[in-house]
Scaffold this active site. Structure first.
Site, PDB file in Angstrom:
ATOM      1  N   GLU A 102     -10.217 -21.273 -17.333  1.00  0.00           N
ATOM      2  CA  GLU A 102     -10.323 -20.830 -18.723  1.00  0.00           C
ATOM      3  C   GLU A 102      -8.979 -20.975 -19.443  1.00  0.00           C
ATOM      4  OE1 GLU A 102     -13.242 -18.130 -16.424  1.00  0.00           O
ATOM      5  OE2 GLU A 102     -11.341 -19.141 -16.044  1.00  0.00           O
ATOM      6  N   CYS A 120     -12.216 -13.845 -14.840  1.00  0.00           N
ATOM      7  CA  CYS A 120     -11.492 -12.770 -14.164  1.00  0.00           C
ATOM      8  C   CYS A 120     -10.905 -11.826 -15.215  1.00  0.00           C
ATOM      9  CB  CYS A 120     -10.389 -13.350 -13.275  1.00  0.00           C
ATOM     10  SG  CYS A 120      -8.972 -14.023 -14.180  1.00  0.00           S
ATOM     11  N   CYS A 131      -8.243 -13.449 -17.533  1.00  0.00           N
ATOM     12  CA  CYS A 131      -8.854 -14.353 -18.515  1.00  0.00           C
ATOM     13  C   CYS A 131      -9.600 -13.571 -19.591  1.00  0.00           C
ATOM     14  CB  CYS A 131      -9.780 -15.340 -17.829  1.00  0.00           C
ATOM     15  SG  CYS A 131      -8.880 -16.581 -16.872  1.00  0.00           S
TER      16      CYS A 131
END
Length: 146
Positions: free
Chosen positions: A59, A91, A94
């Site tokens: 990401e 996660c 991110c």
């Protein structure tokens, strides 16, 4: 990947991330692929860069790749794992970065009811938010005491 690609999902975006994962996420250095769509309809992709020091997730690589082509208004993002692992949720790091850079972005996640696009704010309840910066109204920033 979950077989249920429900209505309202950006199927082209999910397919782009899946194709990238299948084609190029082939070893321990690159295990996740990501695709994001900007407001103009462009799809930007990226792969994670695994490193023992904590390399960037797919990401984050995608956010950088988007900036490199002038795509500053991402609206949807999805990450897909290699080896058929399917759509994976962002996660915590991110989620925070997505909220900071794109507070209205939706992330595609796999739920017990299939894939769903979720506002990033829902993925990070009670998130830390940087206070809005405002210009100083007084002379305290210049070092003057009075």
């Amino acid at each position: 990947m979950t077989a249920d690609l429900g209505p309202g999902l950006d199927h082209e975006l999910i397919e782009a991330a899946t194709r990238l994962a299948e084609a190029h996420a082939r070893n321990d250095d690159h295990t996740m692929a990501c695709a994001a769509r900007d407001r103009d309809g462009r799809i930007i992709t990226g792969l994670n860069v695994y490193h023992f020091t904590g390399g960037p997730c797919a990401e984050l690589v995608t956010i950088g790749a988007a900036a490199a082509v002038g795509a500053y208004d991402l609206v949807t993002i999805v990450a897909v794992g290699n080896e058929g692992r399917g759509v994976r949720s962002p996660c915590g790091r991110c989620r925070q970065v997505l909220l900071d850079y794109f507070p209205h972005i939706e992330a595609v996640v796999d739920t017990e009811n299939g894939l769903r696009a979720v506002p990033v704010r829902e993925l990070l309840p009670y998130a830390y938010e940087t206070p809005a910066e405002t210009p100083a109204d007084d002379d305290t920033t210049s070092g003057s005491a009075g």
